[in-house]
Design a protein around this motif. Structure first.
Motif, PDB file in Angstrom:
ATOM      1  N   VAL A 115     -35.765  19.441 -12.361  1.00  0.00           N
ATOM      2  CA  VAL A 115     -35.648  18.235 -11.545  1.00  0.00           C
ATOM      3  C   VAL A 115     -36.215  18.496 -10.158  1.00  0.00           C
ATOM      4  O   VAL A 115     -35.996  19.565  -9.586  1.00  0.00           O
ATOM      5  N   LEU A 117     -37.669  16.169  -6.333  1.00  0.00           N
ATOM      6  CA  LEU A 117     -37.909  14.909  -5.631  1.00  0.00           C
ATOM      7  C   LEU A 117     -39.368  14.895  -5.185  1.00  0.00           C
ATOM      8  O   LEU A 117     -39.845  15.867  -4.602  1.00  0.00           O
ATOM      9  N   THR A 123     -37.241  10.531  -8.133  1.00  0.00           N
ATOM     10  CA  THR A 123     -36.712  11.678  -8.870  1.00  0.00           C
ATOM     11  C   THR A 123     -37.597  11.950 -10.077  1.00  0.00           C
ATOM     12  O   THR A 123     -37.810  11.059 -10.905  1.00  0.00           O
ATOM     13  N   PRO A 150     -33.079   8.210  -6.417  1.00  0.00           N
ATOM     14  CA  PRO A 150     -31.873   8.987  -6.730  1.00  0.00           C
ATOM     15  C   PRO A 150     -30.637   8.129  -6.931  1.00  0.00           C
ATOM     16  O   PRO A 150     -29.801   8.415  -7.794  1.00  0.00           O
ATOM     17  N   GLN A 189     -27.974  14.071 -13.220  1.00  0.00           N
ATOM     18  CA  GLN A 189     -27.313  13.517 -12.040  1.00  0.00           C
ATOM     19  C   GLN A 189     -26.823  14.603 -11.095  1.00  0.00           C
ATOM     20  O   GLN A 189     -26.954  14.479  -9.875  1.00  0.00           O
ATOM     21  N   THR A 192     -29.831  16.046  -9.338  1.00  0.00           N
ATOM     22  CA  THR A 192     -30.361  15.057  -8.396  1.00  0.00           C
ATOM     23  C   THR A 192     -29.502  15.009  -7.147  1.00  0.00           C
ATOM     24  O   THR A 192     -30.012  14.986  -6.012  1.00  0.00           O
TER      25      THR A 192
END
Length: 212
Positions: A115, A117, A123, A150, A189, A192
């Motif tokens: 993951v 950004l 994301t 996000p 999640q 993130t």
């Protein structure tokens, strides 16, 4: 009052009549009241337009489209075939990211998740699995959440994914496969959230210690 009157706030007759009063204070109070009421209607009309043109989130639109695609398949075997189709569409996983820290726990199959950004605050996800069915699940999650803000990722619930109905009819391993939705989504999640917290921490002004 017709739509033209509502859109402008004045009727043609009133607008033409205003020209003989150069000073707004000279306009009769009865006409001032009518203009005030029309302006109030215009404000309400504009407010309603703002409400009507509001759009749902990107992830919600994608999820609705994908759910419709799966629920349109009445036979369980057809939904499994569709999952396998999405497994084939999953982008290749970077081998350098296949490390223990990116391993998703709680899944029967092996799942890796990376993951980050992007520069626009979206994301980005990369997922892989040694199970074709699980890869199909991962591909669906990527389709819904990749590139989303996000906040959208964190608002997604496992129950929302159940609308896709892909767990029904998958046999004795159905329960563990349905759990894969929850485990992979939860990992998405958590990571993130950690990335957002790290970004905010870096954005905070650093306190400089001045030695005397």
């Amino acid at each position: 009052m017709d739509s033209a009157t509502l859109g402008t706030g004045y009727s043609c007759t009133l607008t033409a009549g205003f020209s003989k009063w150069r000073n707004p204070s000279q306009i009769p109070r009865s006409i001032q009241f009518v203009r005030h009421q029309q302006n109030k209607r215009n404000l309400l009309f504009k407010s309603l337009k703002c409400v009507l043109i509001s759009h749902p989130s990107l992830a919600a639109v994608r999820l609705r489209s994908l759910a419709s695609e799966f629920t349109g398949l009445t036979e369980p075997i057809d939904r499994v075939k569709r999952l396998l189709h999405y497994a084939e569409l999953l982008p290749p996983f970077d081998e350098s990211a296949r490390v223990p820290a990116n391993r998703v726990t709680g899944c029967t199959a092996e799942v890796w998740l990376d993951v980050r950004l992007d520069e626009f605050g979206g994301t980005r996800f990369a997922v892989d699995s040694d199970s074709e069915i699980t890869k199909g699940f991962c591909s669906c999650l990527i389709r819904v959440l990749d590139g989303a803000a996000p906040e959208e990722v964190l608002k997604m619930k496992a129950e929302d994914l159940m609308e896709m109905n892909v767990g029904v009819g998958l046999g004795v391993r159905a329960h563990s496969r349905v759990n894969a939705w929850h485990n992979i989504l939860t990992s998405m999640q958590k990571r993130t959230e950690a990335l957002v917290a790290e970004r905010e921490r870096r954005a905070e002004p650093q306190t400089q210690v001045v030695s005397g």
